[in-house]
Design a protein around this motif. Structure first.
Motif, PDB file in Angstrom:
ATOM      1  N   GLU A 145       0.828  -1.205   0.000  1.00  0.00           N
ATOM      2  CA  GLU A 145       0.000   0.000   0.000  1.00  0.00           C
ATOM      3  C   GLU A 145       0.869   1.265   0.000  1.00  0.00           C
ATOM      4  N   HIS A 146       0.436   2.271  -0.781  1.00  0.00           N
ATOM      5  CA  HIS A 146       1.161   3.552  -0.872  1.00  0.00           C
ATOM      6  C   HIS A 146       2.639   3.345  -1.241  1.00  0.00           C
ATOM      7  N   PHE A 147       2.915   2.367  -2.104  1.00  0.00           N
ATOM      8  CA  PHE A 147       4.320   2.080  -2.387  1.00  0.00           C
ATOM      9  C   PHE A 147       5.050   3.288  -2.961  1.00  0.00           C
ATOM     10  N   PHE A 148       4.452   3.969  -3.924  1.00  0.00           N
ATOM     11  CA  PHE A 148       5.176   5.040  -4.606  1.00  0.00           C
ATOM     12  C   PHE A 148       5.346   6.270  -3.705  1.00  0.00           C
ATOM     13  N   ASP A 149       4.319   6.600  -2.926  1.00  0.00           N
ATOM     14  CA  ASP A 149       4.475   7.691  -1.959  1.00  0.00           C
ATOM     15  C   ASP A 149       5.494   7.310  -0.889  1.00  0.00           C
ATOM     16  N   GLY A 150       5.436   6.030  -0.478  1.00  0.00           N
ATOM     17  CA  GLY A 150       6.400   5.571   0.522  1.00  0.00           C
ATOM     18  C   GLY A 150       7.824   5.598   0.000  1.00  0.00           C
ATOM     19  N   ASN A 179      -2.944   6.495  -3.518  1.00  0.00           N
ATOM     20  CA  ASN A 179      -3.538   7.829  -3.593  1.00  0.00           C
ATOM     21  C   ASN A 179      -3.714   8.306  -5.028  1.00  0.00           C
ATOM     22  N   GLY A 180      -3.181   7.561  -5.982  1.00  0.00           N
ATOM     23  CA  GLY A 180      -3.414   7.839  -7.390  1.00  0.00           C
ATOM     24  C   GLY A 180      -2.771   9.092  -7.931  1.00  0.00           C
ATOM     25  N   GLY A 181      -1.749   9.601  -7.251  1.00  0.00           N
ATOM     26  CA  GLY A 181      -1.152  10.862  -7.677  1.00  0.00           C
ATOM     27  C   GLY A 181       0.207  10.753  -8.330  1.00  0.00           C
ATOM     28  N   THR A 182       0.698   9.540  -8.528  1.00  0.00           N
ATOM     29  CA  THR A 182       2.032   9.371  -9.118  1.00  0.00           C
ATOM     30  C   THR A 182       1.992   9.629 -10.621  1.00  0.00           C
ATOM     31  N   MET A 183       2.904  10.455 -11.099  1.00  0.00           N
ATOM     32  CA  MET A 183       2.992  10.743 -12.520  1.00  0.00           C
ATOM     33  C   MET A 183       3.749   9.619 -13.245  1.00  0.00           C
ATOM     34  N   GLU A 188       7.865   5.242 -13.578  1.00  0.00           N
ATOM     35  CA  GLU A 188       8.858   4.550 -14.391  1.00  0.00           C
ATOM     36  C   GLU A 188      10.224   4.563 -13.704  1.00  0.00           C
ATOM     37  N   THR A 189      10.612   5.719 -13.196  1.00  0.00           N
ATOM     38  CA  THR A 189      11.915   5.845 -12.525  1.00  0.00           C
ATOM     39  C   THR A 189      11.978   4.987 -11.270  1.00  0.00           C
ATOM     40  N   ILE A 190      10.904   5.025 -10.473  1.00  0.00           N
ATOM     41  CA  ILE A 190      10.890   4.269  -9.208  1.00  0.00           C
ATOM     42  C   ILE A 190      10.961   2.763  -9.469  1.00  0.00           C
ATOM     43  N   ILE A 191      10.217   2.287 -10.452  1.00  0.00           N
ATOM     44  CA  ILE A 191      10.247   0.845 -10.745  1.00  0.00           C
ATOM     45  C   ILE A 191      11.633   0.425 -11.221  1.00  0.00           C
ATOM     46  N   GLY A 203       3.638  -6.897  -9.394  1.00  0.00           N
ATOM     47  CA  GLY A 203       2.436  -6.444 -10.089  1.00  0.00           C
ATOM     48  C   GLY A 203       2.230  -4.962  -9.872  1.00  0.00           C
ATOM     49  N   ILE A 204       1.147  -4.434 -10.426  1.00  0.00           N
ATOM     50  CA  ILE A 204       0.866  -3.008 -10.331  1.00  0.00           C
ATOM     51  C   ILE A 204      -0.610  -2.799 -10.001  1.00  0.00           C
ATOM     52  N   HIS A 205      -0.867  -1.861  -9.100  1.00  0.00           N
ATOM     53  CA  HIS A 205      -2.236  -1.528  -8.680  1.00  0.00           C
ATOM     54  C   HIS A 205      -2.321  -0.005  -8.627  1.00  0.00           C
ATOM     55  N   THR A 206      -2.989   0.597  -9.621  1.00  0.00           N
ATOM     56  CA  THR A 206      -3.001   2.060  -9.712  1.00  0.00           C
ATOM     57  C   THR A 206      -4.406   2.614  -9.565  1.00  0.00           C
ATOM     58  N   HIS A 207      -4.479   3.814  -8.996  1.00  0.00           N
ATOM     59  CA  HIS A 207      -5.737   4.558  -8.888  1.00  0.00           C
ATOM     60  C   HIS A 207      -5.683   5.768  -9.808  1.00  0.00           C
ATOM     61  N   ASN A 208      -6.857   6.359 -10.058  1.00  0.00           N
ATOM     62  CA  ASN A 208      -6.981   7.301 -11.161  1.00  0.00           C
ATOM     63  C   ASN A 208      -7.112   8.762 -10.737  1.00  0.00           C
ATOM     64  N   ASP A 209      -6.658   9.105  -9.557  1.00  0.00           N
ATOM     65  CA  ASP A 209      -6.841  10.469  -9.060  1.00  0.00           C
ATOM     66  C   ASP A 209      -6.112  11.503  -9.912  1.00  0.00           C
ATOM     67  N   GLY A 210      -5.044  11.121 -10.574  1.00  0.00           N
ATOM     68  CA  GLY A 210      -4.337  12.024 -11.474  1.00  0.00           C
ATOM     69  C   GLY A 210      -4.613  11.723 -12.936  1.00  0.00           C
ATOM     70  N   GLU A 211      -5.659  10.916 -13.211  1.00  0.00           N
ATOM     71  CA  GLU A 211      -6.030  10.504 -14.573  1.00  0.00           C
ATOM     72  C   GLU A 211      -4.902   9.735 -15.261  1.00  0.00           C
ATOM     73  N   CYS A 212      -4.110   9.008 -14.460  1.00  0.00           N
ATOM     74  CA  CYS A 212      -2.957   8.292 -15.020  1.00  0.00           C
ATOM     75  C   CYS A 212      -2.987   6.798 -14.720  1.00  0.00           C
ATOM     76  N   ALA A 213      -4.104   6.278 -14.219  1.00  0.00           N
ATOM     77  CA  ALA A 213      -4.128   4.888 -13.769  1.00  0.00           C
ATOM     78  C   ALA A 213      -3.805   3.915 -14.890  1.00  0.00           C
ATOM     79  N   VAL A 214      -4.409   4.097 -16.056  1.00  0.00           N
ATOM     80  CA  VAL A 214      -4.193   3.153 -17.152  1.00  0.00           C
ATOM     81  C   VAL A 214      -2.771   3.249 -17.692  1.00  0.00           C
ATOM     82  N   ILE A 215      -2.309   4.465 -17.965  1.00  0.00           N
ATOM     83  CA  ILE A 215      -0.962   4.596 -18.513  1.00  0.00           C
ATOM     84  C   ILE A 215       0.085   4.133 -17.503  1.00  0.00           C
ATOM     85  N   ASN A 216      -0.140   4.392 -16.216  1.00  0.00           N
ATOM     86  CA  ASN A 216       0.814   3.915 -15.206  1.00  0.00           C
ATOM     87  C   ASN A 216       0.869   2.396 -15.162  1.00  0.00           C
TER      88      ASN A 216
END
Length: 519
Positions: A145-150, A179-183, A188-191, A203-216
């Protein structure tokens, strides 16, 4: 071609969407459709959290699943405790689901300020919870949970949480953008940095708060993710989850990654609409691939080009995902739109129909407030009336509508209709619970002797829109009527400053279209 696991969480994460609910039986219906599509995992819910999820797992045990594995969702055990005496962990085992997915904290903020524990104790409960479930014979997926923010807050600690889950025996660690806010460039850089020290299926689990869930999600697959978690139609809390319909179509059609059994992608459109129907929500017509408008063409230049080559304004063939191409008629239309619509309704156009005349009528009527995009039956009637020898099933002579308030009875509506069928003039009246209902009943009463099939016509929907509200009660009113019989649904439109006239226009088109189809 590499295979990507599709992990569907519509039944759990999706139901956290406002206005989207599923009963225990609904969940089984959706799960069977997901299994038929061919996803790898179906997350049924959080055992022990509510009765609906308990009902789902109880039913799921006795069903045969062709392709999917059922997953139960939960969290790591409580802080300062162990998994062996944790009710949440026990509920996962009691569900008898073959796969257990648990989430744990990655972000130091959540460890210290939400769990109120130490960083070391958090690592302990992650490893022990996974190991306990593994020892009980379950396959375990760990959701970070919250991997990218963490990771942004403390990269080393975020990686340590993944290592703890891997030591415990997790077969896959899912990186969650909770939180769905990762650009996309951040993800890409973090992975890429993560892969330098973590060599384990992820695996990957993305939310769409920044409208980037699918592309992420798609970027994560490009970087090596073997599993994508998401929901059908992107439903989920706040702005939603990654839309699996778009992801599955993009993986197979654009990225050469198989994620479904061969030949199953064409089931996407139907599944998307079944999920909305079961949840009793209005479908989003503008969803990519599976929306009703995904392959709809309105501009005259576009439609003219499409008639010469369907590739000219479509990035894929709609049939590949079970959808179909549509032509929309509006004030933006050209001759090609009208010709296409005539062909769709079986009206000969070779010098017979005045295509330009119909097109001009459409443009003139839309300027007066009509809208034909959602009223294709009205367009069909404009075309049919152009056919040589076409005789309308009836012609209006007069109508009268009275709405009164009578003491002791309240509001009272009555309509009189005089129509001509052939050489016979029929004059009838009917009472209704409103002026439109009274008109409808009077017209039916007049026609049913000549056209008994009218008894099967049902008013499915009636929509009113005020077009120029600044004019107050004098405003132009647009009326859309949906009518159905035993086999089809059709829509018609009327517009006038008089709402009764607008309703009559739509009602007459609806009845005439229904009778023309029946004959």
């Amino acid at each position: 071609m590499s295979f990507i696991q599709i992990y569907d969480t519509t039944l759990r994460d999706g139901t956290q969407s406002e206005g989207f609910t599923l009963s225990g039986y609904d969940k089984i219906r959706v799960a069977k459709r997901l299994d038929d599509l061919g996803v790898t995992f179906i997350e049924g819910g959080w055992p022990g959290s509510n009765l609906k999820d308990a009902e789902f797992f109880e039913r799921a045990r006795d069903l045969e699943w062709k392709t999917a594995l059922i997953a139960a969702f939960g969290s790591t055990c409580r802080v300062k405790g162990g998994p062996e005496d944790d009710a949440n962990i026990q509920a996962l085992l009691d569900s008898r689901a073959p796969v257990c997915t648990i989430f744990g904290k990655t972000w130091t903020l959540h460890v210290t300020d939400v769990l109120l524990t130490t960083l070391d104790d958090n690592l302990r409960i992650i490893e022990q919870s996974v190991a306990y479930l593994r020892a009980a014979g379950r396959r375990v997926i760990y959701d970070a949970e919250h991997f990218f923010d963490g990771y942004k807050a403390d990269p080393l600690y975020a990686l340590e949480t993944l290592k703890a889950a891997i030591r415990g025996g997790a077969e896959t660690v899912a990186l969650c953008d909770t939180n769905g806010g990762t650009m996309p460039w951040e993800l890409e850089t973090i992975i890429r940095e993560m892969k330098e020290s973590i060599r384990h299926p992820f695996g990957i689990h993305t939310h769409n708060d920044g409208e980037c869930a699918v592309i992420n999600a798609l970027l994560a697959v490009r970087e090596g993710a073997v599993q994508v978690q998401g929901t059908i139609n992107g439903v989920g809390e706040r702005c939603g989850n990654a839309n699996l319909c778009s992801i599955m179509a993009n993986l197979e059609l654009k990225m050469d990654r198989r994620c479904l059994p061969e030949g199953h992608l064409h089931k996407l459109y139907e599944l998307s609409h079944v999920v909305d129907e079961v949840a009793n929500v209005t479908p989003n017509d503008h969803l990519p691939y599976v929306g009703k408008s995904a392959f709809a063409h309105k501009g005259g230049v576009h439609v003219a080009a499409m008639r010469r080559s369907e590739q000219s304004y479509q990035h894929v063939a709609p049939e590949w995902v079970g959808n179909k191409m549509r032509v929309v008629v509006s004030a933006l239309s050209g001759r090609a739109n009208i010709i296409s619509k005539a062909e769709e309704h079986g009206v000969a156009v070779g010098g017979v129909v005045d295509v330009v005349g119909v097109l001009n009528d459409v443009k003139e009527l839309e300027a007066r407030g009509f809208s034909f995009e959602a009223a294709e039956a009205s367009v069909a009637m404009m075309l049919k009336r152009q056919q040589p020898g076409y005789k309308p099933p009836f012609e209006l002579v007069d109508f009268l509508v009275n709405v009164e308030h009578r003491q002791g009875r309240g509001i009272f509506a009555e309509a009189m209709v005089k129509v001509k069928v052939g050489d016979e003039v029929l004059h009838t009246a009917a009472e209704g619970n409103g002026p439109v209902n009274a008109l409808d009943l009077a017209l039916r009463k007049a026609l049913i002797g000549h056209y008994p099939e009218i008894a099967s016509f049902q008013l499915a929907d009636y929509k009113v829109r005020i077009l120029d509200g600044q004019d107050g009660t004098e405003a132009i009113t647009r009326v859309l009527i949906d009518t159905r019989n035993t086999t089809r649904l059709w829509s018609t439109v009327g517009a006038s400053a008089n709402i009764i006239e607008a309703s009559w226009q739509a009602l007459v088109d609806a009845v005439e279209y229904g009778l023309s189809v029946a004959h």
